[in-house]
Design a protein around this motif. Sequence first.
Motif, PDB file in Angstrom:
ATOM      1  N   SER A  79       4.496   8.027  -8.086  1.00 28.64           N
ATOM      2  CA  SER A  79       4.127   9.330  -8.627  1.00 28.64           C
ATOM      3  C   SER A  79       4.516   9.532 -10.087  1.00 28.64           C
ATOM      4  O   SER A  79       4.356  10.618 -10.628  1.00 28.64           O
ATOM      5  N   ARG A 112       0.840  -1.208   0.000  1.00 30.06           N
ATOM      6  CA  ARG A 112       0.000   0.000   0.000  1.00 30.06           C
ATOM      7  C   ARG A 112       0.871   1.253   0.000  1.00 30.06           C
ATOM      8  O   ARG A 112       0.566   2.240  -0.672  1.00 30.06           O
ATOM      9  N   THR A 113       1.971   1.219   0.740  1.00 27.54           N
ATOM     10  CA  THR A 113       2.886   2.363   0.782  1.00 27.54           C
ATOM     11  C   THR A 113       3.529   2.585  -0.580  1.00 27.54           C
ATOM     12  O   THR A 113       3.645   3.720  -1.043  1.00 27.54           O
ATOM     13  N   ALA A 123       1.061   4.299  -2.723  1.00 24.33           N
ATOM     14  CA  ALA A 123       0.868   5.692  -2.313  1.00 24.33           C
ATOM     15  C   ALA A 123       2.000   6.594  -2.806  1.00 24.33           C
ATOM     16  O   ALA A 123       1.767   7.763  -3.134  1.00 24.33           O
ATOM     17  N   TYR A 124       3.219   6.050  -2.894  1.00 25.49           N
ATOM     18  CA  TYR A 124       4.365   6.841  -3.320  1.00 25.49           C
ATOM     19  C   TYR A 124       4.617   6.793  -4.828  1.00 25.49           C
ATOM     20  O   TYR A 124       5.519   7.470  -5.317  1.00 25.49           O
ATOM     21  N   GLY A 172      -3.349   4.706  -8.242  1.00 27.29           N
ATOM     22  CA  GLY A 172      -3.621   3.685  -7.243  1.00 27.29           C
ATOM     23  C   GLY A 172      -3.939   2.304  -7.787  1.00 27.29           C
ATOM     24  O   GLY A 172      -4.148   1.368  -7.026  1.00 27.29           O
TER      25      GLY A 172
END
Length: 138
Positions: free
Chosen positions: A97, A90-91, A94-95, A124
């Motif tokens: 980009s 999940r991290t 989230a990162y 996501g």
Amino acid sequence: MLTIARELVDKIVAHARADHPDEACGVIAGPVGSGRPERFIPMENAERSPTFYRFDSMEQFRVWRDMDDRDEEPVVIYHSHTATEAYPSRTDVAYASEPNAHYVLVSTASEDDVEFRSYRIVEGVITEEPVKIVEAYG
């Protein structure tokens, strides 16, 4: 599909093994718009953690500025998982980009086997993609 030279795969795996038990991370840059990973850029995991990675903000700034100066972009963003499979956490999601980048994960959980997988992560959504390892770009 990610097409990548064996030499670059070997460098990613060697970096992951060298930094174990901490996660390793880095970038492979390529000419803007080419989708071809060419220049290996190992980076330091600012977290120095076996369960999490983060680029040092100043190092990332310098690397991204250097890529801009060379008309390059991050084609591959890689990191290792030291105790789990090579699947984005999940991290990691989230990162993520860089919507055009291939997110490569290497698992160093096994001393004998190498799990090398690539994903696209956009807004996501994780999509695994095939990896084609070539001896040289033709």
